[in-house]
Design an enzyme around this catalytic site. Sequence first.
Site, PDB file in Angstrom:
ATOM      1  N   VAL A  15      37.423  27.732  38.108  1.00 38.71           N
ATOM      2  CA  VAL A  15      37.290  28.684  39.205  1.00 38.71           C
ATOM      3  C   VAL A  15      36.537  28.055  40.376  1.00 38.71           C
ATOM      4  O   VAL A  15      36.961  28.144  41.532  1.00 38.71           O
ATOM      5  CB  VAL A  15      36.608  29.988  38.728  1.00 38.71           C
ATOM      6  CG1 VAL A  15      36.263  30.887  39.914  1.00 38.71           C
ATOM      7  CG2 VAL A  15      37.499  30.728  37.735  1.00 38.71           C
ATOM      8  N   GLU A  36      33.696  41.176  43.720  1.00 37.82           N
ATOM      9  CA  GLU A  36      35.140  41.440  43.600  1.00 37.82           C
ATOM     10  C   GLU A  36      35.759  40.663  42.433  1.00 37.82           C
ATOM     11  O   GLU A  36      36.616  41.165  41.711  1.00 37.82           O
ATOM     12  CB  GLU A  36      35.850  41.057  44.901  1.00 37.82           C
ATOM     13  CG  GLU A  36      37.326  41.387  44.933  1.00 37.82           C
ATOM     14  CD  GLU A  36      37.587  42.878  44.737  1.00 37.82           C
ATOM     15  OE1 GLU A  36      37.356  43.647  45.648  1.00 37.82           O
ATOM     16  OE2 GLU A  36      38.000  43.275  43.632  1.00 37.82           O
ATOM     17  N   GLY A  85      40.776  39.975  38.551  1.00 33.38           N
ATOM     18  CA  GLY A  85      41.307  38.738  39.141  1.00 33.38           C
ATOM     19  C   GLY A  85      41.545  38.867  40.635  1.00 33.38           C
ATOM     20  O   GLY A  85      40.619  39.187  41.394  1.00 33.38           O
ATOM     21  N   GLY A  91      46.887  28.348  27.552  1.00 33.41           N
ATOM     22  CA  GLY A  91      45.656  28.503  28.318  1.00 33.41           C
ATOM     23  C   GLY A  91      45.383  29.937  28.743  1.00 33.41           C
ATOM     24  O   GLY A  91      44.490  30.194  29.542  1.00 33.41           O
ATOM     25  N   GLU A 107      41.225  31.988  25.160  1.00 38.45           N
ATOM     26  CA  GLU A 107      40.181  31.018  24.822  1.00 38.45           C
ATOM     27  C   GLU A 107      40.350  30.561  23.376  1.00 38.45           C
ATOM     28  O   GLU A 107      40.986  31.228  22.570  1.00 38.45           O
ATOM     29  CB  GLU A 107      38.800  31.684  24.942  1.00 38.45           C
ATOM     30  CG  GLU A 107      38.546  32.388  26.241  1.00 38.45           C
ATOM     31  CD  GLU A 107      37.999  31.448  27.301  1.00 38.45           C
ATOM     32  OE1 GLU A 107      37.507  30.363  26.930  1.00 38.45           O
ATOM     33  OE2 GLU A 107      38.095  31.791  28.503  1.00 38.45           O
ATOM     34  N   ASP A 118      35.322  41.899  27.069  1.00 43.56           N
ATOM     35  CA  ASP A 118      35.621  41.599  28.469  1.00 43.56           C
ATOM     36  C   ASP A 118      35.991  42.887  29.229  1.00 43.56           C
ATOM     37  O   ASP A 118      35.514  43.126  30.336  1.00 43.56           O
ATOM     38  CB  ASP A 118      36.786  40.591  28.505  1.00 43.56           C
ATOM     39  CG  ASP A 118      37.238  40.268  29.910  1.00 43.56           C
ATOM     40  OD1 ASP A 118      36.563  39.464  30.565  1.00 43.56           O
ATOM     41  OD2 ASP A 118      38.264  40.818  30.352  1.00 43.56           O
ATOM     42  N   LYS A 175      34.052  44.924  32.427  1.00 42.48           N
ATOM     43  CA  LYS A 175      34.738  45.315  33.668  1.00 42.48           C
ATOM     44  C   LYS A 175      34.697  46.827  33.858  1.00 42.48           C
ATOM     45  O   LYS A 175      34.563  47.316  34.981  1.00 42.48           O
ATOM     46  CB  LYS A 175      36.172  44.800  33.641  1.00 42.48           C
ATOM     47  CG  LYS A 175      36.254  43.277  33.711  1.00 42.48           C
ATOM     48  CD  LYS A 175      37.645  42.767  33.356  1.00 42.48           C
ATOM     49  CE  LYS A 175      37.759  41.259  33.537  1.00 42.48           C
ATOM     50  NZ  LYS A 175      39.030  40.724  32.993  1.00 42.48           N
TER      51      LYS A 175
END
Lengths: 384, 384
Positions: A11, A112, A117, A170, A173, A184, A188
Amino acid sequence: MKIAILGHGVVGRGVDRIVTERVEGVEVSRILELPDRLTDPRMTSNFQDIVDDPEISLVVECMGGIEPAHTFIMDALSAGKSVVTSNKAVVAEHFGEFVSQANFSHAGLYIEATCGGGIPWIASILKARRIDDISSISGIMNGTTNYIVDAMVREGADFDVVLAEAQRLGYAERDPSADIDGIDVRNKTIIASSVAFDTTCTGSIPVTGIRTLTKADLDLFESRGLSVKLLGRAVQGDGRYAAAVEPVAVPLRSLEANVPSNFNLCTLVGTTVGELKFYGQGAGSLPTGNAIVQDILDFSEGRVPHYDIDTPKQYDPTLLTSDYVIRTSSYVEDSEPYAEDFEFVGGDRAFLLRGITAEKAHEAFVNVLDQDPSSFMAAIARED
Amino acid sequence: MKIAILGHGVVGRGVDRIVTERVEGVEVSRILELPDRLTDPRMTSNFQDIVDDPEISLVVECMGGIEPAHTFIMDALSAGKSVVTSNKAVVAEHFGEFVSQANFSHAGLYIEATCGGGIPWIASILKARRIDDISSISGIMNGTTNYIVDAMVREGADFDVVLAEAQRLGYAERDPSADIDGIDVRNKTIIASSVAFDTTCTGSIPVTGIRTLTKADLDLFESRGLSVKLLGRAVQGDGRYAAAVEPVAVPLRSLEANVPSNFNLCTLVGTTVGELKFYGQGAGSLPTGNAIVQDILDFSEGRVPHYDIDTPKQYDPTLLTSDYVIRTSSYVEDSEPYAEDFEFVGGDRAFLLRGITAEKAHEAFVNVLDQDPSSFMAAIARED
């Protein structure tokens, strides 16, 4: 304008590239990296070099993890530098602390890239919030699990096969727990609902993942016109709120059921605007990099996001109730049969629990998992 | 801050209500109405009263139609007042003129409410444009026609029955031509693509509506895994662009196929962010009022949208090609049979035209309509 990037992984490199190629007037002057990875003259392994540099007005945190990210973000904010972060774990855990420090230091906190994403999801919540009360937020907020379920449906393959494929591509993980166990999505959901509901939502919400989802589960639901998606959901009303993360059986003809591959779909419901949905790639270096650069541009244009987190709101699980289906070889108390005609391999049965809270369902499911670790549970979405 | 509203119809009243109830610091001080409708002390039937009032910094145009809206918008901009408008017809026709005058007068032109109702569609294009080149925009941008097609699919009813029902519910105008013939979508496509492609897109694009769509057409496509939606589409590349409005046969498992009722779904594709989709109510006084009030808030916060319309780009229809199906009792030149096994009432047949431009398809269809006015045409969406 000079900025620093913490972490030059996928990233961080994406942000470096987009800023350099596409943003005029912004220079990445320092990059924090590990001592054995200092491959660029801008790099340092000492965060103090960045926090002490008066020319750097913005710090972009792309490290991930709780520490040292938490300390670095607090130090940057305390030094009056604004912070952009894509780190959902640290923001979910320390949102209130970050906002208080940012307000105290007159610095901006830009988040953001923590959710959805490349989808302008936090910006859209803040924008809707300028006019409307937001009664609920929900969505497919994890690309990995959507990829897995979508591939299971399309290819008729089972969970482990598809997970292995996702890891190879990919999309997942090597340790996929944070994705497939719903952690996760929980992070969020907490961030998005805190922004939407003007409060600091608790992290102690019921979370059920999709680790035990089988092709037979999908077949059962499909025979009833339903597909399964891992959703984060949060609702509020009368100064109270509730939230949960769980597999939800949604109508085959809903938008949610038809979200392909690793895409996300986030929904808010506002007083005057009604239902809005936002769809895009939920992960990947370019979409996440794009979200970070949008935040950098907002900062450079003097736009500071404003979060109201001080409205005290009580967590009230009774606001979020559904019917639940549990598939297990064990037995579910206070349930009725959901699909007596449906034959699972190994003699599993599907039980229906009517109109209970996500909390109660989660408790019941934990007990069932104790007896049969391969059991699966999903809420059934209400038809509007 | 004092503002004026031109037109106190459904949308104008909605804006008046939202501003009064939910926006601090903004006062609707004047309202333009017809001489026989002056029911409120703020009302006047003389636009000069508004344009001459130095306290009014923003004019909100909710009248619709080309004139006098065009003259009033130009007069307001010339007087240095910013303008918010929901009038897609006048913006599609005069976008370049409005932008030039706004830039010359240092006034703002706010057009969120012209496209996509409550969806932040123009704002999202402008935001994506800060970083990305946008290669295409497309979408379901008309609530009336989506309502009609969705009801035909769900209820198995035919076009006229559903149109009458939509008119009774207020989802369709008494004269529905602008909706069902694609004019409304054309205007929105021109506006959205002009903003996305940094140019003033021409209004002379091929437009085909859904006036002749039958239940049998929907059945034919459904038997091939497709549903029909009226889409606006625009693409660009290498300094050229193309656009069209036409019925498109989309996969049943696409998001587009599953957009219910009078909702809209707008898509953009950007360099780094990839595909983004935005879903919400495409019409109605509250969603449209919400979009207008978002523009008012942007103005009050000093945010001025910037449109680059001076990049000369050539209209090149060859950028937009598809396979097309025409159902008719007549004959279609240079075509092959699409569905020899499918029986239409009255002996109609379905013809396939492969890989032609929207322009060519439209020409062919106009010729066919000459022979059989009940003929129907749809493009077949490419699977990604």
